[in-house]
Scaffold this motif. Structure first.
Motif, PDB file in Angstrom:
ATOM      1  N   THR A  55       0.832  -1.205   0.000  1.00 39.01           N
ATOM      2  CA  THR A  55       0.000   0.000   0.000  1.00 39.01           C
ATOM      3  C   THR A  55       0.865   1.254   0.000  1.00 39.01           C
ATOM      4  OG1 THR A  55      -1.742  -1.183   1.178  1.00 39.01           O
ATOM      5  CG2 THR A  55      -1.835   1.209   1.239  1.00 39.01           C
ATOM      6  N   ALA A  56       1.925   1.240   0.814  1.00 36.05           N
ATOM      7  CA  ALA A  56       2.829   2.394   0.860  1.00 36.05           C
ATOM      8  C   ALA A  56       3.511   2.602  -0.490  1.00 36.05           C
ATOM      9  CB  ALA A  56       3.869   2.213   1.960  1.00 36.05           C
ATOM     10  N   ALA A  57       3.965   1.510  -1.113  1.00 38.50           N
ATOM     11  CA  ALA A  57       4.616   1.620  -2.424  1.00 38.50           C
ATOM     12  C   ALA A  57       3.627   2.111  -3.483  1.00 38.50           C
ATOM     13  CB  ALA A  57       5.201   0.275  -2.824  1.00 38.50           C
ATOM     14  N   THR A  58       2.399   1.624  -3.427  1.00 43.51           N
ATOM     15  CA  THR A  58       1.372   2.065  -4.380  1.00 43.51           C
ATOM     16  C   THR A  58       1.083   3.548  -4.215  1.00 43.51           C
ATOM     17  OG1 THR A  58       0.384  -0.139  -4.373  1.00 43.51           O
ATOM     18  CG2 THR A  58      -0.995   1.669  -5.161  1.00 43.51           C
ATOM     19  N   ASN A  59       0.936   3.982  -2.972  1.00 46.08           N
ATOM     20  CA  ASN A  59       0.669   5.408  -2.726  1.00 46.08           C
ATOM     21  C   ASN A  59       1.846   6.274  -3.165  1.00 46.08           C
ATOM     22  OD1 ASN A  59      -1.835   4.801  -1.683  1.00 46.08           O
ATOM     23  ND2 ASN A  59      -1.156   4.798   0.433  1.00 46.08           N
ATOM     24  N   ALA A  60       3.073   5.793  -2.928  1.00 47.14           N
ATOM     25  CA  ALA A  60       4.247   6.552  -3.360  1.00 47.14           C
ATOM     26  C   ALA A  60       4.290   6.655  -4.881  1.00 47.14           C
ATOM     27  CB  ALA A  60       5.523   5.890  -2.828  1.00 47.14           C
ATOM     28  N   GLU A  61       3.965   5.568  -5.575  1.00 43.81           N
ATOM     29  CA  GLU A  61       3.973   5.589  -7.040  1.00 43.81           C
ATOM     30  C   GLU A  61       2.871   6.504  -7.580  1.00 43.81           C
ATOM     31  OE1 GLU A  61       5.008   4.789 -10.994  1.00 43.81           O
ATOM     32  OE2 GLU A  61       6.104   4.638  -9.119  1.00 43.81           O
ATOM     33  N   ILE A  62       1.700   6.468  -6.967  1.00 41.77           N
ATOM     34  CA  ILE A  62       0.610   7.356  -7.401  1.00 41.77           C
ATOM     35  C   ILE A  62       1.018   8.811  -7.197  1.00 41.77           C
ATOM     36  CG2 ILE A  62      -1.729   8.107  -6.809  1.00 41.77           C
ATOM     37  CD1 ILE A  62      -2.382   5.127  -6.316  1.00 41.77           C
ATOM     38  N   SER A  63       1.648   9.097  -6.063  1.00 45.06           N
ATOM     39  CA  SER A  63       2.112  10.456  -5.788  1.00 45.06           C
ATOM     40  C   SER A  63       3.175  10.877  -6.805  1.00 45.06           C
ATOM     41  CB  SER A  63       2.675  10.532  -4.371  1.00 45.06           C
ATOM     42  OG  SER A  63       3.240  11.797  -4.129  1.00 45.06           O
ATOM     43  N   ARG A  64       4.111   9.975  -7.109  1.00 40.28           N
ATOM     44  CA  ARG A  64       5.158  10.277  -8.078  1.00 40.28           C
ATOM     45  C   ARG A  64       4.567  10.560  -9.459  1.00 40.28           C
ATOM     46  NH1 ARG A  64       7.492   8.563 -12.267  1.00 40.28           N
ATOM     47  NH2 ARG A  64       6.297   6.650 -12.349  1.00 40.28           N
ATOM     48  N   GLN A  65       3.576   9.743  -9.839  1.00 40.69           N
ATOM     49  CA  GLN A  65       2.940   9.950 -11.137  1.00 40.69           C
ATOM     50  C   GLN A  65       2.181  11.269 -11.176  1.00 40.69           C
ATOM     51  OE1 GLN A  65       0.531   6.516 -11.959  1.00 40.69           O
ATOM     52  NE2 GLN A  65       2.293   5.195 -12.351  1.00 40.69           N
ATOM     53  N   ALA A  66       1.520  11.615 -10.076  1.00 38.45           N
ATOM     54  CA  ALA A  66       0.788  12.883 -10.025  1.00 38.45           C
ATOM     55  C   ALA A  66       1.747  14.061 -10.146  1.00 38.45           C
ATOM     56  CB  ALA A  66      -0.014  12.973  -8.733  1.00 38.45           C
ATOM     57  N   GLN A  67       2.897  13.969  -9.460  1.00 35.32           N
ATOM     58  CA  GLN A  67       3.890  15.038  -9.557  1.00 35.32           C
ATOM     59  C   GLN A  67       4.464  15.128 -10.975  1.00 35.32           C
ATOM     60  OE1 GLN A  67       6.728  14.069  -6.538  1.00 35.32           O
ATOM     61  NE2 GLN A  67       5.511  14.946  -4.880  1.00 35.32           N
ATOM     62  N   ALA A  68       4.748  13.973 -11.566  1.00 36.49           N
ATOM     63  CA  ALA A  68       5.290  13.967 -12.931  1.00 36.49           C
ATOM     64  C   ALA A  68       4.267  14.550 -13.913  1.00 36.49           C
ATOM     65  CB  ALA A  68       5.680  12.550 -13.339  1.00 36.49           C
ATOM     66  N   ASN A  69       2.993  14.191 -13.737  1.00 40.59           N
ATOM     67  CA  ASN A  69       1.949  14.740 -14.615  1.00 40.59           C
ATOM     68  C   ASN A  69       1.823  16.241 -14.436  1.00 40.59           C
ATOM     69  OD1 ASN A  69       1.358  12.276 -15.750  1.00 40.59           O
ATOM     70  ND2 ASN A  69      -0.305  11.828 -14.346  1.00 40.59           N
ATOM     71  N   ALA A  70       1.902  16.711 -13.189  1.00 40.35           N
ATOM     72  CA  ALA A  70       1.804  18.150 -12.935  1.00 40.35           C
ATOM     73  C   ALA A  70       2.978  18.884 -13.572  1.00 40.35           C
ATOM     74  CB  ALA A  70       1.756  18.418 -11.435  1.00 40.35           C
ATOM     75  N   GLN A  71       4.180  18.310 -13.459  1.00 40.15           N
ATOM     76  CA  GLN A  71       5.348  18.939 -14.085  1.00 40.15           C
ATOM     77  C   GLN A  71       5.220  18.940 -15.606  1.00 40.15           C
ATOM     78  OE1 GLN A  71       8.627  16.697 -12.534  1.00 40.15           O
ATOM     79  NE2 GLN A  71       8.779  17.907 -10.656  1.00 40.15           N
ATOM     80  N   ALA A  72       4.708  17.842 -16.159  1.00 34.59           N
ATOM     81  CA  ALA A  72       4.534  17.776 -17.614  1.00 34.59           C
ATOM     82  C   ALA A  72       3.503  18.797 -18.082  1.00 34.59           C
ATOM     83  CB  ALA A  72       4.124  16.367 -18.028  1.00 34.59           C
ATOM     84  N   LYS A  73       2.430  18.947 -17.323  1.00 32.93           N
ATOM     85  CA  LYS A  73       1.414  19.934 -17.702  1.00 32.93           C
ATOM     86  C   LYS A  73       1.966  21.354 -17.614  1.00 32.93           C
ATOM     87  CE  LYS A  73      -2.666  17.203 -16.709  1.00 32.93           C
ATOM     88  NZ  LYS A  73      -3.887  17.070 -15.923  1.00 32.93           N
ATOM     89  N   ALA A  74       2.794  21.621 -16.586  1.00 37.22           N
ATOM     90  CA  ALA A  74       3.398  22.945 -16.462  1.00 37.22           C
ATOM     91  C   ALA A  74       4.350  23.207 -17.623  1.00 37.22           C
ATOM     92  CB  ALA A  74       4.136  23.060 -15.131  1.00 37.22           C
ATOM     93  N   ALA A  75       5.153  22.205 -17.985  1.00 39.12           N
ATOM     94  CA  ALA A  75       6.068  22.360 -19.126  1.00 39.12           C
ATOM     95  C   ALA A  75       5.286  22.542 -20.421  1.00 39.12           C
ATOM     96  CB  ALA A  75       6.986  21.143 -19.225  1.00 39.12           C
ATOM     97  N   GLU A  76       4.184  21.799 -20.540  1.00 36.94           N
ATOM     98  CA  GLU A  76       3.341  21.934 -21.734  1.00 36.94           C
ATOM     99  C   GLU A  76       2.754  23.336 -21.821  1.00 36.94           C
ATOM    100  OE1 GLU A  76      -0.699  19.907 -23.605  1.00 36.94           O
ATOM    101  OE2 GLU A  76      -0.257  19.691 -21.487  1.00 36.94           O
ATOM    102  N   ALA A  77       2.245  23.854 -20.701  1.00 40.23           N
ATOM    103  CA  ALA A  77       1.666  25.199 -20.700  1.00 40.23           C
ATOM    104  C   ALA A  77       2.724  26.244 -21.048  1.00 40.23           C
ATOM    105  CB  ALA A  77       1.049  25.506 -19.341  1.00 40.23           C
ATOM    106  N   LYS A  78       3.937  26.064 -20.503  1.00 38.53           N
ATOM    107  CA  LYS A  78       5.018  26.999 -20.813  1.00 38.53           C
ATOM    108  C   LYS A  78       5.364  26.946 -22.302  1.00 38.53           C
ATOM    109  CE  LYS A  78       9.809  28.027 -19.662  1.00 38.53           C
ATOM    110  NZ  LYS A  78      11.011  27.560 -18.982  1.00 38.53           N
ATOM    111  N   ARG A  79       5.469  25.736 -22.832  1.00 39.73           N
ATOM    112  CA  ARG A  79       5.800  25.571 -24.256  1.00 39.73           C
ATOM    113  C   ARG A  79       4.700  26.146 -25.137  1.00 39.73           C
ATOM    114  NH1 ARG A  79       9.096  26.047 -28.159  1.00 39.73           N
ATOM    115  NH2 ARG A  79       8.916  24.493 -29.794  1.00 39.73           N
ATOM    116  N   LEU A  80       3.428  25.933 -24.747  1.00 41.61           N
ATOM    117  CA  LEU A  80       2.324  26.496 -25.528  1.00 41.61           C
ATOM    118  C   LEU A  80       2.364  28.020 -25.510  1.00 41.61           C
ATOM    119  CD1 LEU A  80      -0.655  24.125 -24.633  1.00 41.61           C
ATOM    120  CD2 LEU A  80       0.495  24.350 -26.831  1.00 41.61           C
ATOM    121  N   ASP A  81       2.701  28.604 -24.357  1.00 40.66           N
ATOM    122  CA  ASP A  81       2.829  30.063 -24.286  1.00 40.66           C
ATOM    123  C   ASP A  81       3.966  30.557 -25.193  1.00 40.66           C
ATOM    124  OD1 ASP A  81       0.732  30.185 -22.503  1.00 40.66           O
ATOM    125  OD2 ASP A  81       2.018  30.313 -20.718  1.00 40.66           O
TER     126      ASP A  81
END
Length: 124
Positions: A55-81
């Motif tokens: 459960t701890a590993a699953t939660n850590a992976e979900i958190s990591r994926q959420a952070q990676a997605n947020a960073q990708a969306k921020a980079a995408e928004a910057k690139r689109l601008d």
């Protein structure tokens, strides 16, 4: 014992040995059951610890994926601008060149004038 022997018809020692064997069997069965219960408790504890770790590993992976997605969306928004700014600059440059071409006195010539060639080259 003689009384018991007379009451049972000579089977007193057999009954005594049977009761002793029954007592030993009962003690062994109780010991086996206690050991099995202890083993089951140990395995249940290991299973519970494994489930907590999963459960701890699953939660850590979900958190990591959420952070990676947020960073990708921020980079995408910057690139689109950046692309939008570059597109606006290019459109402004094209409009400026179009206005210059419309104001060029040689615009109706069959071939390109020097100013027309420079305008075309400036788009590259």
């Amino acid at each position: 014992m003689k009384l018991l022997d007379t009451l049972t018809g000579g089977y007193a020692s057999l009954i005594a040995y049977g009761l002793a064997a029954l007592a030993v069997t009962a003690i062994l069965a109780w010991t086996y059951h206690a050991g099995a219960a202890h083993t089951a408790a140990i395995w249940q504890l290991k299973y519970d610890q494994r489930e907590v770790a999963i459960t701890a590993a699953t939660n850590a992976e979900i958190s990591r994926q959420a952070q990676a997605n947020a960073q990708a969306k921020a980079a995408e928004a910057k690139r689109l601008d950046e692309l939008e700014a570059a597109n606006k600059a290019l459109e402004a440059h094209i409009k400026e060149l179009s206005d210059e071409a419309n104001a060029d006195p040689d615009r109706d010539r069959v071939c390109l004038s020097d100013a027309s060639g420079l305008r075309i080259d400036s788009v590259h």
